[in-house]
Design a protein around this motif. Structure first.
Motif, PDB file in Angstrom:
ATOM      1  N   ILE A  52       0.833  -1.190   0.000  1.00  0.00           N
ATOM      2  CA  ILE A  52       0.000   0.000   0.000  1.00  0.00           C
ATOM      3  C   ILE A  52       0.879   1.255   0.000  1.00  0.00           C
ATOM      4  CG2 ILE A  52      -1.826   1.259   1.226  1.00  0.00           C
ATOM      5  CD1 ILE A  52      -2.646  -1.533   0.127  1.00  0.00           C
ATOM      6  N   PHE A  53       0.508   2.224  -0.842  1.00  0.00           N
ATOM      7  CA  PHE A  53       1.233   3.489  -0.955  1.00  0.00           C
ATOM      8  C   PHE A  53       0.264   4.651  -0.793  1.00  0.00           C
ATOM      9  CE2 PHE A  53       3.522   0.383  -3.504  1.00  0.00           C
ATOM     10  CZ  PHE A  53       4.812   0.526  -3.033  1.00  0.00           C
ATOM     11  N   GLU A  54       0.698   5.703  -0.110  1.00  0.00           N
ATOM     12  CA  GLU A  54      -0.143   6.891   0.071  1.00  0.00           C
ATOM     13  C   GLU A  54      -0.170   7.749  -1.185  1.00  0.00           C
ATOM     14  OE1 GLU A  54       0.470   9.191   3.580  1.00  0.00           O
ATOM     15  OE2 GLU A  54       0.707   7.412   4.822  1.00  0.00           O
ATOM     16  N   VAL A  55       0.972   7.862  -1.866  1.00  0.00           N
ATOM     17  CA  VAL A  55       1.067   8.699  -3.066  1.00  0.00           C
ATOM     18  C   VAL A  55       1.779   7.936  -4.181  1.00  0.00           C
ATOM     19  CG1 VAL A  55       1.006  10.906  -1.833  1.00  0.00           C
ATOM     20  CG2 VAL A  55       3.188   9.788  -2.224  1.00  0.00           C
ATOM     21  N   ALA A  56       1.508   8.326  -5.416  1.00  0.00           N
ATOM     22  CA  ALA A  56       2.090   7.664  -6.581  1.00  0.00           C
ATOM     23  C   ALA A  56       3.614   7.774  -6.603  1.00  0.00           C
ATOM     24  CB  ALA A  56       1.502   8.249  -7.856  1.00  0.00           C
ATOM     25  N   GLU A  57       4.124   8.907  -6.174  1.00  0.00           N
ATOM     26  CA  GLU A  57       5.575   9.119  -6.191  1.00  0.00           C
ATOM     27  C   GLU A  57       6.304   8.105  -5.316  1.00  0.00           C
ATOM     28  OE1 GLU A  57       3.315  11.546  -5.667  1.00  0.00           O
ATOM     29  OE2 GLU A  57       3.534  12.670  -7.541  1.00  0.00           O
ATOM     30  N   GLU A  58       5.681   7.723  -4.213  1.00  0.00           N
ATOM     31  CA  GLU A  58       6.266   6.724  -3.322  1.00  0.00           C
ATOM     32  C   GLU A  58       6.364   5.368  -4.024  1.00  0.00           C
ATOM     33  OE1 GLU A  58       5.298   4.724   1.049  1.00  0.00           O
ATOM     34  OE2 GLU A  58       3.958   6.246   0.239  1.00  0.00           O
ATOM     35  N   ALA A  59       5.331   5.005  -4.756  1.00  0.00           N
ATOM     36  CA  ALA A  59       5.342   3.739  -5.496  1.00  0.00           C
ATOM     37  C   ALA A  59       6.403   3.771  -6.593  1.00  0.00           C
ATOM     38  CB  ALA A  59       3.967   3.458  -6.093  1.00  0.00           C
ATOM     39  N   GLU A  60       6.470   4.877  -7.325  1.00  0.00           N
ATOM     40  CA  GLU A  60       7.450   4.988  -8.406  1.00  0.00           C
ATOM     41  C   GLU A  60       8.871   4.973  -7.871  1.00  0.00           C
ATOM     42  OE1 GLU A  60       6.157   8.357 -10.694  1.00  0.00           O
ATOM     43  OE2 GLU A  60       4.340   7.304 -11.331  1.00  0.00           O
ATOM     44  N   ALA A  61       9.090   5.583  -6.718  1.00  0.00           N
ATOM     45  CA  ALA A  61      10.426   5.563  -6.102  1.00  0.00           C
ATOM     46  C   ALA A  61      10.810   4.145  -5.684  1.00  0.00           C
ATOM     47  CB  ALA A  61      10.468   6.492  -4.894  1.00  0.00           C
ATOM     48  N   GLY A  62       9.812   3.307  -5.416  1.00  0.00           N
ATOM     49  CA  GLY A  62      10.071   1.917  -5.043  1.00  0.00           C
ATOM     50  C   GLY A  62      10.247   0.989  -6.232  1.00  0.00           C
ATOM     51  N   GLY A  63      10.165   1.533  -7.452  1.00  0.00           N
ATOM     52  CA  GLY A  63      10.386   0.726  -8.644  1.00  0.00           C
ATOM     53  C   GLY A  63       9.126   0.235  -9.336  1.00  0.00           C
ATOM     54  N   TYR A  64       7.962   0.712  -8.905  1.00  0.00           N
ATOM     55  CA  TYR A  64       6.697   0.312  -9.533  1.00  0.00           C
ATOM     56  C   TYR A  64       6.381   1.245 -10.701  1.00  0.00           C
ATOM     57  CZ  TYR A  64       5.767  -2.519  -5.371  1.00  0.00           C
ATOM     58  OH  TYR A  64       5.837  -3.450  -4.366  1.00  0.00           O
ATOM     59  N   ARG A  65       5.654   0.739 -11.681  1.00  0.00           N
ATOM     60  CA  ARG A  65       5.180   1.580 -12.786  1.00  0.00           C
ATOM     61  C   ARG A  65       3.661   1.666 -12.728  1.00  0.00           C
ATOM     62  NH1 ARG A  65       2.396  -0.679 -16.784  1.00  0.00           N
ATOM     63  NH2 ARG A  65       2.691  -2.858 -17.303  1.00  0.00           N
ATOM     64  N   ARG A  66       3.104   2.706 -13.316  1.00  0.00           N
ATOM     65  CA  ARG A  66       1.665   2.969 -13.282  1.00  0.00           C
ATOM     66  C   ARG A  66       0.923   1.957 -14.144  1.00  0.00           C
ATOM     67  NH1 ARG A  66      -2.732   4.121 -11.197  1.00  0.00           N
ATOM     68  NH2 ARG A  66      -3.787   6.072 -11.574  1.00  0.00           N
ATOM     69  N   CYS A  67      -0.216   1.499 -13.665  1.00  0.00           N
ATOM     70  CA  CYS A  67      -1.093   0.585 -14.400  1.00  0.00           C
ATOM     71  C   CYS A  67      -1.637   1.289 -15.637  1.00  0.00           C
ATOM     72  CB  CYS A  67      -2.242   0.157 -13.494  1.00  0.00           C
ATOM     73  SG  CYS A  67      -3.548  -0.768 -14.313  1.00  0.00           S
ATOM     74  N   LYS A  68      -1.637   0.615 -16.753  1.00  0.00           N
ATOM     75  CA  LYS A  68      -2.144   1.211 -17.995  1.00  0.00           C
ATOM     76  C   LYS A  68      -3.669   1.167 -18.067  1.00  0.00           C
ATOM     77  CE  LYS A  68       2.051   0.290 -20.542  1.00  0.00           C
ATOM     78  NZ  LYS A  68       2.666  -0.406 -21.674  1.00  0.00           N
ATOM     79  N   ARG A  69      -4.293   0.313 -17.275  1.00  0.00           N
ATOM     80  CA  ARG A  69      -5.763   0.229 -17.302  1.00  0.00           C
ATOM     81  C   ARG A  69      -6.404   1.360 -16.513  1.00  0.00           C
ATOM     82  NH1 ARG A  69      -8.217  -5.572 -16.496  1.00  0.00           N
ATOM     83  NH2 ARG A  69      -9.939  -4.531 -17.532  1.00  0.00           N
ATOM     84  N   CYS A  70      -6.004   1.545 -15.260  1.00  0.00           N
ATOM     85  CA  CYS A  70      -6.674   2.560 -14.446  1.00  0.00           C
ATOM     86  C   CYS A  70      -6.117   3.964 -14.679  1.00  0.00           C
ATOM     87  CB  CYS A  70      -6.660   2.203 -12.966  1.00  0.00           C
ATOM     88  SG  CYS A  70      -5.053   2.031 -12.193  1.00  0.00           S
ATOM     89  N   ALA A  71      -4.991   4.080 -15.346  1.00  0.00           N
ATOM     90  CA  ALA A  71      -4.433   5.401 -15.636  1.00  0.00           C
ATOM     91  C   ALA A  71      -4.751   5.868 -17.055  1.00  0.00           C
ATOM     92  CB  ALA A  71      -2.921   5.378 -15.449  1.00  0.00           C
ATOM     93  N   ALA A  72      -5.402   5.017 -17.843  1.00  0.00           N
ATOM     94  CA  ALA A  72      -5.692   5.371 -19.237  1.00  0.00           C
ATOM     95  C   ALA A  72      -6.707   6.501 -19.310  1.00  0.00           C
ATOM     96  CB  ALA A  72      -6.222   4.163 -19.985  1.00  0.00           C
ATOM     97  N   PRO A  73      -6.471   7.495 -20.160  1.00  0.00           N
ATOM     98  CA  PRO A  73      -7.450   8.569 -20.309  1.00  0.00           C
ATOM     99  C   PRO A  73      -8.766   8.015 -20.839  1.00  0.00           C
ATOM    100  CG  PRO A  73      -5.465   8.997 -21.623  1.00  0.00           C
ATOM    101  CD  PRO A  73      -5.326   7.645 -21.015  1.00  0.00           C
ATOM    102  N   GLY A  74      -9.864   8.495 -20.284  1.00  0.00           N
ATOM    103  CA  GLY A  74     -11.172   8.067 -20.758  1.00  0.00           C
ATOM    104  C   GLY A  74     -11.693   6.799 -20.125  1.00  0.00           C
ATOM    105  N   VAL A  75     -10.939   6.178 -19.225  1.00  0.00           N
ATOM    106  CA  VAL A  75     -11.424   4.971 -18.559  1.00  0.00           C
ATOM    107  C   VAL A  75     -12.162   5.386 -17.300  1.00  0.00           C
ATOM    108  CG1 VAL A  75     -10.771   2.859 -17.355  1.00  0.00           C
ATOM    109  CG2 VAL A  75      -9.598   3.509 -19.433  1.00  0.00           C
ATOM    110  N   HIS A  76     -13.370   4.926 -17.171  1.00  0.00           N
ATOM    111  CA  HIS A  76     -14.146   5.204 -15.974  1.00  0.00           C
ATOM    112  C   HIS A  76     -13.635   4.298 -14.869  1.00  0.00           C
ATOM    113  CE1 HIS A  76     -17.530   5.229 -13.196  1.00  0.00           C
ATOM    114  NE2 HIS A  76     -17.780   6.436 -13.676  1.00  0.00           N
ATOM    115  N   ALA A  77     -13.158   4.867 -13.772  1.00  0.00           N
ATOM    116  CA  ALA A  77     -12.500   4.109 -12.704  1.00  0.00           C
ATOM    117  C   ALA A  77     -13.407   3.064 -12.059  1.00  0.00           C
ATOM    118  CB  ALA A  77     -11.968   5.049 -11.647  1.00  0.00           C
ATOM    119  N   ARG A  78     -14.714   3.284 -12.020  1.00  0.00           N
ATOM    120  CA  ARG A  78     -15.598   2.340 -11.338  1.00  0.00           C
ATOM    121  C   ARG A  78     -15.932   1.118 -12.211  1.00  0.00           C
ATOM    122  NH1 ARG A  78     -16.056   1.432  -6.630  1.00  0.00           N
ATOM    123  NH2 ARG A  78     -18.246   1.052  -6.594  1.00  0.00           N
ATOM    124  N   THR A  79     -15.973   1.272 -13.535  1.00  0.00           N
ATOM    125  CA  THR A  79     -16.406   0.169 -14.363  1.00  0.00           C
ATOM    126  C   THR A  79     -15.307  -0.376 -15.267  1.00  0.00           C
ATOM    127  OG1 THR A  79     -17.108   1.609 -16.159  1.00  0.00           O
ATOM    128  CG2 THR A  79     -18.749   1.076 -14.474  1.00  0.00           C
TER     129      THR A  79
END
Length: 84
Positions: A52-79
């Motif tokens: 679990i991470f509080e902010v995205a920068e913390e995850a990226e500093a740990g070597g994680y990359r952003r998910c392409k599904r939930c970060a994609a423009p136009g994707v509704h986060a709930r569905t």
């Protein structure tokens, strides 16, 4: 590069992830080195791989990359469906 950082998921974190609750923070999956919003439409990871991470920068500093599904423009986060 091995991923690191974050905190162990609590029972509430796990329940929120399974329910796709929209909330602050992110979860990382150590086996894939990807981090997501709690409302991400992707299937849930194994709990043992969850961080679990509080902010995205913390995850990226740990070597994680952003998910392409939930970060994609136009994707509704709930569905997970694309809006037009």
């Amino acid at each position: 590069m091995a991923v690191k950082g974050g905190i162990e998921a609590s029972d509430q974190d796990w329940a929120d992830l399974l329910s796709k609750v929209t909330r602050d923070g992110f979860y990382g999956v150590s086996s894939t080195a990807i981090y997501c919003d709690f409302a991400c439409p992707s299937r849930p990871p194994l709990r043992k791989n969850l961080r679990i991470f509080e902010v995205a920068e913390e995850a990226e500093a740990g070597g994680y990359r952003r998910c392409k599904r939930c970060a994609a423009p136009g994707v509704h986060a709930r569905t997970g469906f694309y809006s037009r």
